[in-house]
Design an enzyme around this catalytic site. Structure first.
Site, PDB file in Angstrom:
ATOM      1  N   HIS A 173       8.204  -0.651  12.608  1.00  0.00           N
ATOM      2  CA  HIS A 173       7.102  -1.337  11.930  1.00  0.00           C
ATOM      3  C   HIS A 173       7.498  -2.798  11.717  1.00  0.00           C
ATOM      4  CE1 HIS A 173       3.360  -1.501   9.914  1.00  0.00           C
ATOM      5  NE2 HIS A 173       3.822  -1.576   8.695  1.00  0.00           N
ATOM      6  N   ASP A 184       0.816  -1.216   0.000  1.00  0.00           N
ATOM      7  CA  ASP A 184       0.000   0.000   0.000  1.00  0.00           C
ATOM      8  C   ASP A 184       0.851   1.268   0.000  1.00  0.00           C
ATOM      9  OD1 ASP A 184       0.603  -1.036   2.616  1.00  0.00           O
ATOM     10  OD2 ASP A 184      -0.783   0.402   3.507  1.00  0.00           O
ATOM     11  N   HIS A 185       2.163   1.109   0.031  1.00  0.00           N
ATOM     12  CA  HIS A 185       3.058   2.273  -0.001  1.00  0.00           C
ATOM     13  C   HIS A 185       3.912   2.338  -1.266  1.00  0.00           C
ATOM     14  CE1 HIS A 185       2.276   3.551   4.232  1.00  0.00           C
ATOM     15  NE2 HIS A 185       1.784   2.327   4.233  1.00  0.00           N
TER      16      HIS A 185
END
Lengths: 301, 301
Positions: free
Chosen positions: B140, B64-65
């Site tokens: 993360h 998603d990045h």
């Protein structure tokens, strides 16, 4: 058979046009054909139950035909998919997808099968009781296949007046539909063709994008119910077709005519054109039954 | 400084929400930060002159990045880009992009430079006369960096009354702005601070997505003009934050408070929530100046 056009424009995505992707509904399958960037959003917009997709067919590894695939695979994982997913694509795609999963440390929680295509002859790549899928080798700048989706010939229909007249026991109806000769109640053999009608003609859909004008595909798609053939260019840019290995609307129509298909659907339009109607007009100089693909359009045949 | 939010939702693209991507306009640069699927369409929709983008910063290699990056790179090629493009991203991205280009036999006709990030300490990754960009190591599930975009301290301002009063030749104005003591027309040395005013406070923007609550980033982003901090969850799902290495709105606000930033912008919302206002309400229990990112929203600071 129902064909949902999710995107039908060539490479450059624009604000309101999408690169190639289609969903074919055939005999309870949802087949996804090509998967350009943004396909998963198009699937949602058009309310297609995309978790039902079990087979994805990728024609070639130009980005406008597969950049949306890795995102769709990830989304299936996030949505908790459990069903197997089969991807039929040129060799190399598996490496792209697996590398990205590895970097993200995100493996699917469903089985993901890659069926890598390398043959330059038409081959049967999927088959079940009711459907067959064959590749259609195309002539593009890199290794490319179209796909032919064919219903299998179905069962013969009972001619009920004749069946009752012959006094055949209901237990034999199934065998009659399968084409067998059966006994009547008196024990006499009844010829199948005297009490049944031929099965309905099976339908077929041929997807041919991207390709230069290529008569070699004519025998493979002969008599198809519908042919989607790319038409990147209009006549005024016909000179660009050969070097880029794309087709004009007139060339697409010529293939449709030679193959004697019932219906031609045009697509993969260069984004340089604003008026799609010209594609239809030019194609119809050669072949009459022409439709224009448009993002969001649905065809039933 | 102008921040264009192109997408600010977490992983799963939906019909009307987009994964992470932003454009920061700072000192004549257009910096693209993250590039989820569909970013190139968002750039067009919001009429951003995306050919002016020369630097792209990718936080981490979750899809998603970055799934929109390969498409953007291809589109630049199709549009005939000639300017260099620099991509600052975790090690591994280059391999993904190059592999896909190789399979498509499509190389860029502009220079594409990959600056692969591997350090777990904050480092200066871009600098020119007016701007610096530093990484912000985040916590993360995979290797992730935020980015701190800082204006450099500018020139001092002339206090024109004092300058004229001291009778300083115009030829020395440039030196005065740079902070030097200079002679007046009588040949006497004039102390810089008596005739100039301090340069305006340089602004800075910190982008922090995706990350668990992590006080280690506080000294790096101290006193930032604006902080974008992910807030994937609301308090009712706070238990999910630690295992997924994401943050709640309250945690984002706590970091903002500790770092004494001027403004907090929340984003990277889980798509499970329909009402974004709750994020603001919860954050404001800790820190007052909170704004909500939304796709298409523009912030100026």
């Amino acid at each position: 058979m129902k064909l949902n056009i999710l995107g039908c424009y060539s490479a450059t995505p624009r604000t309101f046009t999408n690169p190639t992707s289609q969903v074919l509904e055939i005999k309870n399958h949802l087949f996804l054909i090509d998967c350009g960037e943004g396909t998963q959003v198009q699937l949602r917009k058009h309310k297609i139950k995309f978790n039902r997709i079990k087979h994805i067919f990728i024609s070639h590894l130009h980005g406008d035909h597969f950049f949306g695939l890795v995102g769709l695979i990830s989304t299936f994982r996030l949505l908790g998919r459990e069903a197997d997913l089969h991807i039929h694509a040129p060799k190399g795609l598996k490496e792209v997808i697996v590398l990205q999963m590895k970097l993200a440390q995100s493996w699917t929680n469903y089985n993901l099968y890659f069926h890598e295509l390398t043959s330059t002859s038409s081959e049967l790549i999927f088959e079940d009781e009711k459907v067959e899928v064959h590749t259609i080798p195309l002539d593009h700048r890199i290794y490319t296949n179209g796909f032919l989706f064919k219903e299998k010939i179905g069962e013969r229909k009972l001619d009920m007046n004749a069946v009752l007249n012959e006094d055949i026991d209901v237990a034999y109806y199934r065998k009659l539909k399968q084409g067998a000769d059966v006994p009547n109640k008196k024990g006499e053999i009844v010829k199948n063709q005297t009490v049944t009608l031929p099965a309905p003609q099976p339908k077929s859909y041929a997807f041919c994008s991207d390709t230069a004008y290529n008569e070699a595909l004519v025998p493979i798609i002969k008599n198809a119910t519908a042919l989607y053939h790319e038409s990147t260019f209009l006549e005024k840019h016909a000179k660009l077709a050969a070097p880029t290995k794309h087709s004009t609307a007139v060339q697409a129509a010529t293939i449709a005519k030679l193959a004697n298909v019932e219906q031609l659907i045009l697509g993969h339009y260069s984004t340089r054109y604003d008026n799609l109607q010209d594609f239809k007009t030019e194609a119809q100089t050669i072949f009459n039954n022409v439709e224009l693909a448009e993002d969001g359009k649905v065809f039933e045949f």
